[in-house]
Scaffold this motif. Structure first.
Motif, PDB file in Angstrom:
ATOM      1  N   TRP A 171       0.809  -1.223   0.000  1.00 58.15           N
ATOM      2  CA  TRP A 171       0.000   0.000   0.000  1.00 58.15           C
ATOM      3  C   TRP A 171       0.844   1.275   0.000  1.00 58.15           C
ATOM      4  N   LEU A 172       2.142   1.165   0.139  1.00 60.87           N
ATOM      5  CA  LEU A 172       2.986   2.361   0.122  1.00 60.87           C
ATOM      6  C   LEU A 172       3.180   2.846  -1.308  1.00 60.87           C
ATOM      7  N   GLU A 173       3.068   4.154  -1.499  1.00 59.91           N
ATOM      8  CA  GLU A 173       3.175   4.721  -2.841  1.00 59.91           C
ATOM      9  C   GLU A 173       4.244   5.802  -2.897  1.00 59.91           C
ATOM     10  N   GLY A 174       5.277   5.676  -2.086  1.00 61.44           N
ATOM     11  CA  GLY A 174       6.307   6.705  -2.056  1.00 61.44           C
ATOM     12  C   GLY A 174       5.747   7.948  -1.400  1.00 61.44           C
ATOM     13  N   GLY A 175       5.965   9.110  -1.999  1.00 66.75           N
ATOM     14  CA  GLY A 175       5.450  10.348  -1.426  1.00 66.75           C
ATOM     15  C   GLY A 175       4.056  10.690  -1.913  1.00 66.75           C
ATOM     16  N   GLN A 176       3.558   9.911  -2.864  1.00 62.06           N
ATOM     17  CA  GLN A 176       2.230  10.177  -3.436  1.00 62.06           C
ATOM     18  C   GLN A 176       1.144   9.918  -2.395  1.00 62.06           C
ATOM     19  N   THR A 177       0.098  10.727  -2.427  1.00 67.66           N
ATOM     20  CA  THR A 177      -1.019  10.527  -1.506  1.00 67.66           C
ATOM     21  C   THR A 177      -1.628   9.152  -1.764  1.00 67.66           C
ATOM     22  N   PRO A 178      -1.734   8.329  -0.731  1.00 71.97           N
ATOM     23  CA  PRO A 178      -2.217   6.960  -0.935  1.00 71.97           C
ATOM     24  C   PRO A 178      -3.654   6.911  -1.453  1.00 71.97           C
ATOM     25  N   LEU A 179      -3.958   5.835  -2.120  1.00 74.39           N
ATOM     26  CA  LEU A 179      -5.265   5.667  -2.752  1.00 74.39           C
ATOM     27  C   LEU A 179      -6.403   5.829  -1.749  1.00 74.39           C
ATOM     28  N   HIS A 180      -6.266   5.269  -0.568  1.00 73.91           N
ATOM     29  CA  HIS A 180      -7.358   5.336   0.414  1.00 73.91           C
ATOM     30  C   HIS A 180      -7.612   6.756   0.895  1.00 73.91           C
ATOM     31  N   ARG A 181      -6.650   7.652   0.693  1.00 74.19           N
ATOM     32  CA  ARG A 181      -6.877   9.057   1.047  1.00 74.19           C
ATOM     33  C   ARG A 181      -7.325   9.888  -0.147  1.00 74.19           C
ATOM     34  N   ARG A 182      -7.050   9.398  -1.365  1.00 76.81           N
ATOM     35  CA  ARG A 182      -7.487  10.119  -2.565  1.00 76.81           C
ATOM     36  C   ARG A 182      -8.976   9.921  -2.827  1.00 76.81           C
ATOM     37  N   LEU A 183      -9.501   8.769  -2.413  1.00 76.28           N
ATOM     38  CA  LEU A 183     -10.907   8.464  -2.676  1.00 76.28           C
ATOM     39  C   LEU A 183     -11.796   9.087  -1.601  1.00 76.28           C
ATOM     40  N   PRO A 184     -12.990   9.531  -1.974  1.00 78.81           N
ATOM     41  CA  PRO A 184     -13.879  10.145  -0.982  1.00 78.81           C
ATOM     42  C   PRO A 184     -14.503   9.113  -0.054  1.00 78.81           C
TER      43      PRO A 184
END
Length: 148
Positions: free
Chosen positions: A50-63
């Motif tokens: 689930w780590l994506e480097g410095g990118q905002t993780p998927l679970h935080r990008r989705l509403p």
């Protein structure tokens, strides 16, 4: 005839294990094939899925969407059409009887009678919930509705 002690693996099918960290002459010495520094070279250096480097993780990008109600009842549904077809006049219908005859698979949080179909004979129906149309249809033909 082949003897058990004569059995050998097919040549080339079994490789010797790689012995790492045994000197530079082995080709896998010093860093043991892990390269230099960094998370993946460390002892427990796993990068979680689930780590994506410095990118905002998927679970935080989705509403955030919806919720699950704690008070929601999941009823087993029976329509009065079924009661009309399968039971005769003045029969007493209970959730246990419906389960026994295979009209419902599980009682779940209870049995709810819905008003789809027509009823022409009086029945005594015991259930956990009734729709208004079902209650009206059962009582109109002289049947009884009993909430358990």
């Amino acid at each position: 005839m082949t003897k058990l002690e004569d059995l050998r693996p097919t040549p080339g099918s079994v490789k010797p294990r790689k012995r790492v960290g045994r000197g530079i002459g082995s080709g896998h010495g010093k860093t043991s094939g892990r390269g230099h520094k960094g998370q993946k070279s460390r002892g427990s250096g796993k990068v979680h899925m689930w780590l994506e480097g410095g990118q905002t993780p998927l679970h935080r990008r989705l509403p955030k969407v919806g919720f699950k109600s704690f008070t929601h009842k999941n009823y087993a549904i029976v329509n009065i059409r079924l009661l009309e077809e399968k039971f005769s006049a003045n029969d007493e219908i209970t959730p246990e009887l419906l389960l026994e005859k295979g009209f419902i698979k599980k009682i779940k949080d209870g049995v709810k009678i819905l008003g789809s179909g027509e009823l022409t004979k009086p029945l005594i129906v015991k259930a956990h919930a009734f729709s208004n149309s079902a209650k009206k249809a059962i009582e109109m033909v002289g049947g009884k509705v009993e909430v358990i």
